[in-house]
Scaffold this active site. Sequence first.
Site, PDB file in Angstrom:
ATOM      1  CG  HIS A 244     107.995   2.447  92.962  1.00  0.00           C
ATOM      2  ND1 HIS A 244     109.274   2.910  92.666  1.00  0.00           N
ATOM      3  CD2 HIS A 244     108.111   2.617  94.313  1.00  0.00           C
ATOM      4  CE1 HIS A 244     109.820   3.358  93.752  1.00  0.00           C
ATOM      5  NE2 HIS A 244     109.113   3.475  94.742  1.00  0.00           N
ATOM      6  CB  CYS A 282     107.901   6.900  95.284  1.00  0.00           C
ATOM      7  SG  CYS A 282     109.242   6.629  96.447  1.00  0.00           S
ATOM      8  CG  HIS A 309     106.524   4.045  98.315  1.00  0.00           C
ATOM      9  ND1 HIS A 309     107.167   3.582  97.454  1.00  0.00           N
ATOM     10  CD2 HIS A 309     105.493   3.028  98.712  1.00  0.00           C
ATOM     11  CE1 HIS A 309     106.938   2.184  97.520  1.00  0.00           C
ATOM     12  NE2 HIS A 309     105.900   1.724  98.102  1.00  0.00           N
ATOM     13  CG  ASP A 362     109.812   4.045 100.826  1.00  0.00           C
ATOM     14  OD1 ASP A 362     110.396   2.984 101.280  1.00  0.00           O
ATOM     15  OD2 ASP A 362     109.880   4.467  99.641  1.00  0.00           O
ATOM     16  CG  HIS A 363     113.718   4.356 101.450  1.00  0.00           C
ATOM     17  ND1 HIS A 363     114.644   4.495 100.344  1.00  0.00           N
ATOM     18  CD2 HIS A 363     113.327   3.074 101.296  1.00  0.00           C
ATOM     19  CE1 HIS A 363     114.149   3.607  99.464  1.00  0.00           C
ATOM     20  NE2 HIS A 363     113.302   2.856  99.867  1.00  0.00           N
ATOM     21  CE1 TYR A 379     110.836  -0.544 103.163  1.00  0.00           C
ATOM     22  CE2 TYR A 379     112.860  -0.871 101.863  1.00  0.00           C
ATOM     23  CZ  TYR A 379     111.713  -0.082 101.856  1.00  0.00           C
ATOM     24  OH  TYR A 379     111.348   0.117 100.805  1.00  0.00           O
TER      25      TYR A 379
HETATM   26  C1  DNO Z   1     112.380   0.272  97.686  1.00  0.00           C
HETATM   27  C2  DNO Z   1     111.171   0.359  96.799  1.00  0.00           C
HETATM   28  C3  DNO Z   1     111.307  -0.169  95.523  1.00  0.00           C
HETATM   29  C4  DNO Z   1     109.701  -0.658  95.131  1.00  0.00           C
HETATM   30  C5  DNO Z   1     109.679  -1.208  93.644  1.00  0.00           C
HETATM   31  C6  DNO Z   1     108.372  -1.420  93.382  1.00  0.00           C
HETATM   32  O1  DNO Z   1     112.544   0.801  98.659  1.00  0.00           O
HETATM   33  O2  DNO Z   1     110.464   1.310  96.678  1.00  0.00           O
HETATM   34  O3  DNO Z   1     111.948  -1.651  95.653  1.00  0.00           O
HETATM   35  O4  DNO Z   1     109.300  -1.937  95.925  1.00  0.00           O
HETATM   36  O5  DNO Z   1     110.623  -0.681  92.698  1.00  0.00           O
HETATM   37  O6  DNO Z   1     108.269  -2.353  92.258  1.00  0.00           O
END
Ligand code: DNO
Length: 406
Positions: A244, A282, A309, A362-363, A379
């Site tokens: 990531h 991401c 992501h 994501d988020h 989340y």
């Molecule tokens: C946050 C996530 C991070 C991710 C880690 C992967 O929302 O994208 O916490 O899980 O960095 O190791």
Amino acid sequence: MGMEQTWRWYGPSDPVTLADIRQAGATGIVTALHEIPIGEVWTVKALEERKQLIEWDESSTPRKPRGLTWSIIESIPVHEDIKQGKPTRDKWIANYKESIRNVGQVGIPVITYNWMPVVDWTRTNLELELEDGARALAFDMPEFAAFDLYMLHREGAEDSYPDEIKAMAKARFESMSSEQRYVLQKNIIAGLPGGQEGYSLDDFRSRLDNYRHIDSEKYRENLAYFLRKIIPVAVESGVKMAIHPDDPPKPLFGLPRVVSTESDLNFIVNVVDTIYNGLCFCTGSLGVRPDNDLPGMVERLGNKINFAHLRSTQRDQNDSFHEASHLRGDVDMFNVITAILKEQKKRHAANRRDEVIPMRADHGHTILDDLKKKTNPGYSAIGLLRGMAELRGLELGIEKSGLIYR
Ligand code: DNO
């Protein structure tokens, strides 16, 4: 064919249930054994138990499949001794390899991890109110600097910021109540969901101190050392690793950051050139840097993308940013998804078994009923559902338009 739609689940204590996730239309679960201390081996037994819980509804006889698969582990965190290249690292690497073997045995195809020193993802504000009343996660550089300079009192912090940010940080700090200062500290070092452990101020200072003699070059070498040891085991076990990116993709607290740019990612995937040494792409993290051309990066690095992501960020003044809704902000989601679908097409033509790339929204923003509930920042169900629905619609539109055949 579309991407695999997955959803991050924080385990049995997550206010979002597996049944909720199924209704949101996801088929893949992204989760971790959060209860296992960093560095310890994930056993086959513990993995099997969680997999059963995810995939089978035992509330009736005979038990029924839930229609969900544990598709991704996010994350198996990397022990700090490995990141720092300490003499004890080999012992922790041996554990990590054991965990990879066990994950392979249970049949989970991807492990996500990160190489951020001390802190995982970092935000200053978990409840930025947007003009429509929704709440978003945000990173405000002057506030971050206020914490670093006036609360942490980090040695060297003065040299980390330009004068104008320092002046804003001072004004910001002086205008904050003690309650606001406490919340800021908590947001930054107490740990966000799924991240590394939380720290007290003193503990945090000593953690930073461990990096006094580790510059980017050394830090990158430590990553390469780790990859050379673990990737052969990942290949053998049929488990694809997905690193990531740094979030945010720039140095914090004077610590080295080596997973922020296209050239960083190129370095990593070439340490051991195999699809098992891949990326968690991401878009929200990488997209904070205007010099990251996201669709181009997908085109160039696509065959190493093991997980996506999808989210968007909006750059603000003073090196700050906040999380935008999934199709707005600075991320060119249309061209990112088009590039991912083209990559899937290439994989199909090459007969790759991993033709379908797993993605998760994501988020999300906190919206509607979730504003009244206790949720994991970023989340909450409804905001993520909105994000996923938008992404899924965009994907279908791109597929139907025939664009990916051009
Ligand atoms: C946050 C996530 C991070 C991710 C880690 C992967 O929302 O994208 O916490 O899980 O960095 O190791």
